[in-house]
Each structure stands twice: as C-alpha cells, then as structure tokens.
Scaffold this motif. Structure first.
Motif, PDB file in Angstrom:
ATOM      1  N   VAL A  38       0.841  -1.206   0.000  1.00 43.38           N
ATOM      2  CA  VAL A  38       0.000   0.000   0.000  1.00 43.38           C
ATOM      3  C   VAL A  38       0.873   1.252   0.000  1.00 43.38           C
ATOM      4  O   VAL A  38       0.590   2.233  -0.702  1.00 43.38           O
ATOM      5  CB  VAL A  38      -0.948   0.005   1.220  1.00 43.38           C
ATOM      6  CG1 VAL A  38      -1.721   1.324   1.302  1.00 43.38           C
ATOM      7  CG2 VAL A  38      -1.915  -1.167   1.138  1.00 43.38           C
ATOM      8  N   ALA A  91      -6.540   3.987  -3.996  1.00 50.89           N
ATOM      9  CA  ALA A  91      -7.408   3.594  -2.875  1.00 50.89           C
ATOM     10  C   ALA A  91      -8.215   2.349  -3.228  1.00 50.89           C
ATOM     11  O   ALA A  91      -8.372   1.439  -2.400  1.00 50.89           O
ATOM     12  CB  ALA A  91      -8.339   4.749  -2.510  1.00 50.89           C
ATOM     13  N   SER A  94      -5.969  -0.710  -3.112  1.00 51.14           N
ATOM     14  CA  SER A  94      -5.629  -1.063  -1.729  1.00 51.14           C
ATOM     15  C   SER A  94      -6.788  -1.755  -1.031  1.00 51.14           C
ATOM     16  O   SER A  94      -6.598  -2.782  -0.357  1.00 51.14           O
ATOM     17  CB  SER A  94      -5.245   0.207  -0.952  1.00 51.14           C
ATOM     18  OG  SER A  94      -4.129   0.841  -1.537  1.00 51.14           O
ATOM     19  N   THR A 175      -4.108   2.912   4.112  1.00 52.64           N
ATOM     20  CA  THR A 175      -5.252   3.039   3.202  1.00 52.64           C
ATOM     21  C   THR A 175      -6.217   4.105   3.692  1.00 52.64           C
ATOM     22  O   THR A 175      -6.746   4.901   2.897  1.00 52.64           O
ATOM     23  CB  THR A 175      -5.979   1.691   3.070  1.00 52.64           C
ATOM     24  OG1 THR A 175      -5.062   0.697   2.588  1.00 52.64           O
ATOM     25  CG2 THR A 175      -7.148   1.799   2.108  1.00 52.64           C
TER      26      THR A 175
END
Length: 269
Positions: A38, A91, A94, A175
């Motif tokens: 991430v 996003a 992730s 995240t």
C-alpha cells in the motif's frame, strides 16, 4: 554552472524517490508485506501527482494572452484533478487487496527494504531543499512519505517477528490515510471552484492602504485567483480635494497581489 547544479539536484531527487518506491514494491510483492504494498502505491501516486502539479504550475506562469486576459495562475489547480483520480485508483486497489486477504507470512527482508526506502526518501527530502523553487513542493510530498515509511518499517517488522495482523493493521492505516488525502485535496478544489472570498486580513490591508492615500472605501469586492493573488473592484470616495493619484494606489495594491478596478464618487460638499 548554476543550471547544471540545479539539474543535478533534480536528478538526485528523482532517482532517490524512484528507488524508494521500487524498494517498497519489492517488499510488498516479494516479501509479503501488505503495508509496503500500500505504501508503494501511495509513493507511485505521489510521484504521478507531483509530475502533474509541476507541469500545470509551469503553465501557470505563462503571461496573459488573448484567451486568458488575467493570466494563467489558476492552471495550477487543474493539477489537483489528476491527483484525485490517481489517489482514487490507488485507494481502490488497496481496498481490493485488503478485502480479499487471507493469513499470510511477512519475511524479515521486507523490514530491511522498508528501512532502505526511508533512507532514500530522507536523501530526497534533503536534496529537494537545494532544488529550484518549483521542485521544492516535492519536499512536502516526501516528508509525508517519511511518515508513511515509518509506519511501513514498524508494521513490516512486527509482521515478520510477531503476526501478520501487525502488518495488516499498518496497511489499513495507510489506506485510511489515502482516503483522508482524497478528502483534503477534494475540499481544496471545491473551495477554489466555489470562488470563496479572500481572508479578512486581505480586505483590511486594502482598506488601510486606500485610507492612507486619502480615500474612504465605500465598497470592496475581491476574489481569490490563487493564494496571494486577488482580483476585484472597489468604490472610493476622496477624503479631501487632493487625494493621491489613483494610478499610484492601484500600483501599490498590485505590488501587494491585489489587482482591482477602481471607481470614485464625488467628494460630499
């Protein structure tokens, strides 16, 4: 010589930034750390966003032309749009990775790569302080990368020595931070699109300047072009029969970032 030195600094910043991103990707893909995976995505997003911002910031300094009478300063805000798209994509990746995750193993090599990546970003931050002004914005990006990198170091080490849940928690934290950045940048873009008025101190500074040059301000309207640059109009009434020249007042205000169209009312007898 100065241009050569500046270009060398730019290459150092770019090389260390890219090297740090590659190390995070390797730590996530090869050694099982979701936190580093991430973190690597945010690094790539930051790099792409930086390129976009610098490109549009360069356009913002283009002189006024027949299609943009007041200049191109607002082009800088267009760079926020690719940033929001990039962060939104990251996003989504992730969340998808973390949603379908099962118990996994984090190798200690992930921790070593996370530590090395932090060192690379440290070099990038230090170098960006000597870079040309337009590239110093990268310093702000890489400072946040250092903080995210610290989370990666701690989470990958905890995941390798204790439990994958430590690493997973770090990935969830990063995240969440991506969504926070999307919110903040979206709010900034919304503020620009809503054409909000400048801060109160800008109005106070304009009124104080006009009064010091022999005018009372009857009305004043301003809009923000970019922070520090304002356009608008104002209506003035002379305090006496011999106030300062309006052209001088306008020149002084322009020197302070305020470009206004000025109307005057007759002095009351």
């Amino acid at each position: 010589m100065g241009a050569v030195k500046a270009m060398g600094t730019i290459w150092v910043v770019a090389a260390t930034g890219i090297a740090g991103s590659v190390m995070k990707i390797l730590g996530g893909v090869l050694y099982g750390s979701n936190t580093l995976f991430v973190d690597a995505l945010t690094s790539v997003a930051n790099m792409a966003s930086l390129i976009s911002i610098l490109w549009f910031r360069r356009l913002a300094y283009t002189p006024p032309d027949s299609d943009h009478h007041f200049g191109h300063e607002r082009f800088e805000y267009i760079g926020v749009l690719p940033m929001l798209i990039t962060y939104g994509f990251v996003a989504g990746l992730s969340v998808a990775r973390l949603y379908y995750v099962r118990e996994y193993r984090v190798e200690l090599n992930a921790f070593y790569l996370a530590l090395a990546a932090m060192l690379m970003y440290g070099v990038a931050v230090a170098s960006s302080r000597r870079a040309p002004p337009s590239l110093r914005a990268y310093g702000a990006f890489t400072v946040s990368e250092l903080l995210e990198g610290l989370v990666g170091v701690v989470a990958s080490l905890g995941g390798a020595l204790y439990s994958y849940l430590v690493d997973y928690g770090g990935a969830v934290l990063l995240t969440s931070y991506i969504f926070y950045e999307i919110y903040e940048e979206g709010r900034r873009l919304s503020s620009f699109m809503a054409d909000e008025a400048p801060p109160l101190e800008v109005y106070e500074r304009v009124v104080e300047t006009a009064e010091s040059m022999g005018y009372n301000v009857e009305s004043l309207r301003l809009r923000t072009i970019v922070p520090g640059r304002y356009h608008g109009d104002m209506v003035l009434q002379p305090k006496s029969t011999a106030p300062s020249d309006l052209r001088e007042l306008r020149r002084v205000l322009q020197g302070r970032g305020v470009d206004v169209c000025i109307e005057t009312e007759k002095l009351n007898s």
